[in-house]
Scaffold this active site. Structure first.
Site, PDB file in Angstrom:
ATOM      1  CB  VAL A  86      -0.892   0.202   1.222  1.00  0.00           C
ATOM      2  CG1 VAL A  86      -1.903   1.305   1.181  1.00  0.00           C
ATOM      3  CG2 VAL A  86      -1.811  -1.161   1.186  1.00  0.00           C
ATOM      4  CE  LYS A  87       4.239   5.333  -4.838  1.00  0.00           C
ATOM      5  NZ  LYS A  87       4.548   5.110  -6.692  1.00  0.00           N
ATOM      6  CB  VAL A  88       0.590   5.678   2.617  1.00  0.00           C
ATOM      7  CG1 VAL A  88       0.034   6.732   3.318  1.00  0.00           C
ATOM      8  CG2 VAL A  88      -0.235   4.483   2.651  1.00  0.00           C
TER       9      VAL A  88
END
EC number: 2.2.1.2
Length: 221
Positions: A86-88
């Site tokens: 998950v890229k945040v």
């Protein structure tokens, strides 16, 4: 050093995978849009297609900006495939989301990092990867490689497990500079990876070898 490719183009991903040096993929909404991919269902199906090609981690970026929505979107992304990271974004809510995901055993990539302080916060929150954007710093006359060096020193001082994923790689000099400094991962377009293959002396040497082989073969006959 691990090589990730920064694209949503399936043909480029497959070419890099076939080369035998690809360790993962990073994407973002802009790269998806460049390939004409829009709508939640289409985007998620595209992530599945990417995961079917590669063996390593695939960073899938949330488009939400609030903590609650980031959590919801991230949990929906990770069920697509075990390879999904998950890229945040590096924001207050993003740091909180990274902490939540890390406690759940979900891999994260903290993106849009432009300072050592931001990288330190991401590592403290438990990010799997931190993505400093070298090229964008260079665009405003700031030394992007110096940031990689700073983050490397901070992480080594305290033994952080967070991997430095050098992003916004524009050319081979960026890539090799990161390799010298000790970045764990680089992500860039296929053109940057392929630029490492070529050298004029290799080309001329191959031409000479083949010519010599043909000359000797004729003499034997």
């Amino acid at each position: 050093m691990q090589f990730f490719i920064d694209t949503a183009n399936l043909a480029d991903i497959k070419e890099a995978q076939d080369l035998g040096v690809l360790d993962g993929v990073t994407t973002n909404p802009s790269l998806m849009a460049k390939e004409g991919i829009s709508g939640d269902e289409n985007v998620r199906n595209h992530y599945k297609a990417i995961c079917a090609i590669v063996e390593g981690d695939v960073s899938a970026e949330v488009i939400s900006t609030t903590y609650t929505e980031m959590i919801k979107e991230g949990e929906e992304l990770v069920v697509l495939d075990d390879k999904i990271v998950v890229k945040v974004p590096m924001t207050k809510d993003g740091v909180k989301a990274i902490k939540y995901f890390s406690q759940k055993g979900i891999k994260t990539n903290c993106t849009l990092v432009f300072s050592g302080g931001q990288a330190l916060l991401a590592a403290k929150a438990g990010a799997t990867y931190v993505s400093p954007f070298i090229g964008r710093l260079d665009d405003i006359s700031v030394d992007g490689l110096a940031l990689i060096e700073e983050i490397r020193e901070i992480y080594d001082n305290y033994g952080f497990a967070t991997k430095i994923l050098a992003a916004s790689i524009r050319h081979s000099a960026h890539l090799l500079g990161c390799a010298k400094i000790g970045a764990d991962v680089m992500t860039g377009p296929l053109s940057v990876i392929m630029s490492l293959v070529n050298h004029p002396l290799t080309d001329s040497g191959l031409v000479q070898f083949l010519a010599d082989h043909e000359r000797v073969a004729k003499q034997i006959k």
